[in-house]
Design an enzyme around this catalytic site. Structure first.
Site, PDB file in Angstrom:
ATOM      1  N   ARG A  90       0.980   7.467  15.788  1.00 57.40           N
ATOM      2  CA  ARG A  90       1.037   8.760  15.095  1.00 57.40           C
ATOM      3  C   ARG A  90       0.233   9.811  15.834  1.00 57.40           C
ATOM      4  NH1 ARG A  90      -1.994   6.491   9.623  1.00 57.40           N
ATOM      5  NH2 ARG A  90      -3.751   5.537  10.694  1.00 57.40           N
ATOM      6  N   GLU A 142      -2.767   8.452  18.375  1.00 56.08           N
ATOM      7  CA  GLU A 142      -3.410   7.204  17.966  1.00 56.08           C
ATOM      8  C   GLU A 142      -2.581   6.011  18.464  1.00 56.08           C
ATOM      9  OE1 GLU A 142      -4.757   7.151  13.830  1.00 56.08           O
ATOM     10  OE2 GLU A 142      -4.106   5.065  13.693  1.00 56.08           O
ATOM     11  N   ARG A 195       0.831  -1.211   0.000  1.00 53.56           N
ATOM     12  CA  ARG A 195       0.000   0.000   0.000  1.00 53.56           C
ATOM     13  C   ARG A 195       0.863   1.258   0.000  1.00 53.56           C
ATOM     14  NH1 ARG A 195      -3.919  -1.929   4.103  1.00 53.56           N
ATOM     15  NH2 ARG A 195      -3.454  -0.195   5.461  1.00 53.56           N
ATOM     16  N   TYR A 197     -10.213  -4.741   4.210  1.00 53.04           N
ATOM     17  CA  TYR A 197      -9.940  -3.321   4.320  1.00 53.04           C
ATOM     18  C   TYR A 197     -10.417  -2.652   3.038  1.00 53.04           C
ATOM     19  CZ  TYR A 197      -8.073   1.215   4.840  1.00 53.04           C
ATOM     20  OH  TYR A 197      -7.996   2.576   4.920  1.00 53.04           O
ATOM     21  N   ARG A 245      -7.984  -5.364  14.462  1.00 53.53           N
ATOM     22  CA  ARG A 245      -7.196  -4.406  15.198  1.00 53.53           C
ATOM     23  C   ARG A 245      -8.121  -3.246  15.527  1.00 53.53           C
ATOM     24  NH1 ARG A 245      -3.622  -0.819  13.420  1.00 53.53           N
ATOM     25  NH2 ARG A 245      -3.900  -1.184  11.200  1.00 53.53           N
ATOM     26  N   ASP A 255     -10.936   1.219   1.287  1.00 54.45           N
ATOM     27  CA  ASP A 255     -10.943   2.671   1.345  1.00 54.45           C
ATOM     28  C   ASP A 255     -12.349   3.154   1.000  1.00 54.45           C
ATOM     29  OD1 ASP A 255      -8.434   3.575   2.141  1.00 54.45           O
ATOM     30  OD2 ASP A 255      -7.565   3.200   0.173  1.00 54.45           O
ATOM     31  N   ARG A 315       9.419   5.743  -3.890  1.00 57.70           N
ATOM     32  CA  ARG A 315       9.649   6.549  -5.097  1.00 57.70           C
ATOM     33  C   ARG A 315      11.087   7.047  -5.172  1.00 57.70           C
ATOM     34  NH1 ARG A 315       5.065   9.808  -3.306  1.00 57.70           N
ATOM     35  NH2 ARG A 315       3.147   8.747  -3.960  1.00 57.70           N
TER      36      ARG A 315
END
Ligand code: FAD
Ligand code: UDP
Length: 394
Positions: free
Chosen positions: A286, A309, A177, A357, A255, A359, A181
């Protein structure tokens, strides 16, 4: 609109609302939406923080992005989008780096100026232990992509905190995911379209539920009322798959996240919306600072709201957030899928209903396809004899 519904939708997240909205507007169906929580919208729901007015996403930060033209057009019916582009940074050993890993991260981490080719050669060297081997798990996949030093700095600790599972036990797909780059492009998402709903997620979600043919009952658990629902009405179920079958085949593992909200008497805490903490000695994964999601808004300048979090395995009673998807889960899932396929009048969808999962854009796309490929056919079959004109024009 009271009376007998044509369709019952369990759950008012993006999946359920897309089904309800499409069934009502395009097919003229009466839809009853049942929602256990005291608000609609599922996990994408957000609301103004009472102390600061800053929009906070109650169930974790939600960034909308898609390359699906159809979903993008569909979303525009309900909201416009800001020009927000998501960027994330990560703290490791007291220093800050750009995430996902890009040429900027690599140069900063190794303290050198590198060209794309030099960086590629360096990473290939550092990934040599994986050369010619097919990665079998998250750790191996990550090392093959970025080499061991970057894996140990940015992935190992963070993933251990997020999943509490040895990265060798996790699927390689989780890490794919995240792009890697060899340019200085540090955008988090590579999709064609991206933005945040201009007047917030709640407004967007409420507009989806607005058609007169839709009735939403909040604070209503499907399992408490299902005996009282009219017989024979098709149901779209977006709650947890294992719960639907009373956990007969065992529990699917999830989770959950804990969010710790804090209002600080300063204008700016971290200068960016999301800061990841890569090291294991920091207990949170985070910190979100919500004002930065909407730099265009007129937010207070003397206060800011941050949310730390934390991640852990869900126990019964916790909100299920991410499917863990171990080998045992996949086994159990197979058995539930068989049971689900045998339920003639119930369609399982969404993140919880398929143990996947998704989006937001994926939930919307798959809901549109459920209506068009399954429900519409069912309604067509129940309709009176087809009009001859239609057949000629087809
Ligand atoms: P949900 O939104 O979970 O909705 C399901 C609804 O069903 C809930 O409202 C629940 O209360 C209700 N329900 C369950 N059981 C019952 C019952 N028995 N009776 C009545 N109601 C019931 N996607 C992105 O595109 N970008 C992101 O940045 C992003 N970030 C995320 C961060 C987190 C922490 C999480 C968990 C998800 C994130 N997502 C993101 C995914 C996004 O939340 C989902 O795509 C979306 O919520 C899917 O919608 P859904 O309708 O399938 O499920
Ligand atoms: N990840 C990581 N370090 C980071 C960000 C992500 O190791 O700084 C790993 C982690 O295993 C995570 C996965 O990459 O589960 C996918 O990241 P993403 O940001 O998509 O996770 P999400 O925000 O959806 O939990």
């Amino acid at each position: 609109p009271g009376g007998r519904p044509d369709l019952v939708v369990v759950g008012s997240g993006f999946f359920g609302l897309t089904v309800a909205e499409t069934a009502a507007r395009r097919y003229g169906k009466r839809v009853l939406v049942l929602e256990r929580r005291d608000h609609l919208g599922g996990n994408a729901w957000s609301e103004p923080d009472p102390e600061t007015g800053i929009e906070v996403h109650r169930y974790g930060a939600h960034l909308f992005h898609t390359s699906n033209e159809r979903v993008w057009q569909y979303a525009q019916r309900f909201t416009s989008f800001t020009s927000y582009r998501h960027h994330v940074h990560s703290v490791h050993n007291g220093r800050t780096y750009a995430m996902p890993i890009n040429l900027g991260t690599i140069c900063a981490f190794f303290g050198r100026h590198l060209s794309p080719d030099e960086a590629r050669a360096l990473i290939a060297e550092q990934a040599a232990e994986m050369a010619g081997r097919e990665p079998a798990n998250l750790e191996e996949k990550a090392i093959s992509l970025i080499g061991r030093p970057l894996y140990e700095a940015f992935i190992r600790g963070y993933t251990a905190k997020q999943w509490q599972t040895d990265p060798k036990e996790l699927g390689a797909d989780i890490i794919t995911r995240l792009p890697v780059r060899y340019t200085f492009d540090s955008r988090y998402f590579a999709d064609t379209y991206e933005g945040l709903p201009t007047d917030g997620y709640a407004a967007w979600l409420e507009r989806m539920a607005a058609p007169d043919l839709i009735r939403v009952e909040l604070g209503t658990d499907y399992f408490q009322v299902r005996d009282r629902l009219p017989q024979g009405v098709p149901v779209v179920y977006t709650g947890p798959l294992d719960r639907y079958f009373d956990h007969a085949e065992g529990r699917l593992s999830w989770r959950t996240l804990d969010f710790q909200r804090e209002v600080l008497p300063i204008r700016d805490f971290q200068g960016t919306p999301v800061m990841n903490y890569a090291d294991e000695d920091v207990p949170w994964t985070r910190i979100h600072e919500f004002r930065h999601f909407h730099p265009e808004r007129d937010y207070p300048t003397d206060r800011t709201v941050i949310v730390r979090e934390y991640s852990r395995a869900a126990e019964s009673g916790d909100e299920p957030y991410y499917p863990i998807n171990t080998a045992q889960d996949r086994d159990i899932l197979k058995r539930y899928r068989k049971l689900a396929a045998a339920e003639r009048n119930v369609y399982f969808g969404g993140r919880l209903g398929t143990y996947q999962y998704l989006d937001m854009h994926m939930a919307i796309a798959s809901a549109l396809s459920l209506v068009e490929n399954h429900l519409a056919q069912r309604w067509d079959a129940a309709a009176p004899a087809p009009r001859p004109r239609r057949i000629r024009g087809a």
